[in-house]
Design a protein around this motif. Sequence first.
Motif, PDB file in Angstrom:
ATOM      1  N   ASN A 106       0.833  -1.212   0.000  1.00 44.01           N
ATOM      2  CA  ASN A 106       0.000   0.000   0.000  1.00 44.01           C
ATOM      3  C   ASN A 106       0.867   1.262   0.000  1.00 44.01           C
ATOM      4  N   CYS A 129       2.530   1.742  -3.425  1.00 43.04           N
ATOM      5  CA  CYS A 129       1.567   2.234  -4.400  1.00 43.04           C
ATOM      6  C   CYS A 129       1.229   3.697  -4.124  1.00 43.04           C
ATOM      7  N   LEU A 188       5.005   1.798  -7.268  1.00 38.46           N
ATOM      8  CA  LEU A 188       4.347   0.569  -7.706  1.00 38.46           C
ATOM      9  C   LEU A 188       2.961   0.947  -8.220  1.00 38.46           C
ATOM     10  N   SER A 189       2.641   0.490  -9.429  1.00 37.45           N
ATOM     11  CA  SER A 189       1.332   0.832  -9.999  1.00 37.45           C
ATOM     12  C   SER A 189       0.222   0.035  -9.306  1.00 37.45           C
ATOM     13  N   LYS A 190      -1.007   0.466  -9.499  1.00 31.01           N
ATOM     14  CA  LYS A 190      -2.141  -0.253  -8.914  1.00 31.01           C
ATOM     15  C   LYS A 190      -2.248  -1.670  -9.474  1.00 31.01           C
ATOM     16  N   LYS A 198       0.464  -3.753  -7.928  1.00 27.40           N
ATOM     17  CA  LYS A 198       0.120  -4.000  -6.524  1.00 27.40           C
ATOM     18  C   LYS A 198      -0.830  -5.197  -6.405  1.00 27.40           C
TER      19      LYS A 198
END
Length: 224
Positions: free
Chosen positions: A76, A79, A84-86, A89
């Motif tokens: 979390n 992101c 880190l992209s969704k 993730k």
Amino acid sequence: MTNYIDPIEKETEILLENLAQDIGQFLEDTKGDNILQVVLRGHLYIERELNYFLEVALENPEELIKGRTFYGQKLNIACAIGILSKDDKKSFEKIGELRNSYAHKWGFELEEENLDNLSSSFRGKLKEFYDNFNELTMYDLISRLKTIMAVMFSYLKFLCMQYKTIKRTKEIQLESYELYQRAEELEQINNELLKKLLPQESDNPNELREIRNKLLQDFKETEE
């Protein structure tokens, strides 16, 4: 004459060497046909790399990651700060879910459906990584699992390496800009000194040039 070495190119070369070594060690540690061992060790490697990525990206990671911070919470944070992209993730969350299935579901056994569910969540660059690896892989269960774990670990290392390279490039650009600004300031100071110390006009330009060079040399020595 000394050959110029691009600092970014040199640092990238070191990062690539480290990447190759770490992936080699990962593959060595996930050898064998024990599925549980591959899942646990694979997850351990991925979480360790995630920890390192957060340390690199956060200014003061200890202020945010205190005590026992769970794997999902780290995802979390990664992101939220944009490293880190969704989509990524979601894929890495599924690795955590797979590990938890062994920890919390008595008698759990890995099936093709679990791996299909995981690999089908890959998007963008992560999917490209997987497709490239997948072409070279046997299609039995354990081989697919090792491939997925290796891909996700190497992808996370790639993201971290990319982030470090971009960050270092910006730092060097800022340093270069600051040096340029400093050079302009020094030139302005030099001109002011010349105006004060030298006559406006002179019949001996060589003498003025010598005085000017002496001032510059004295200034350089004080800087050193």
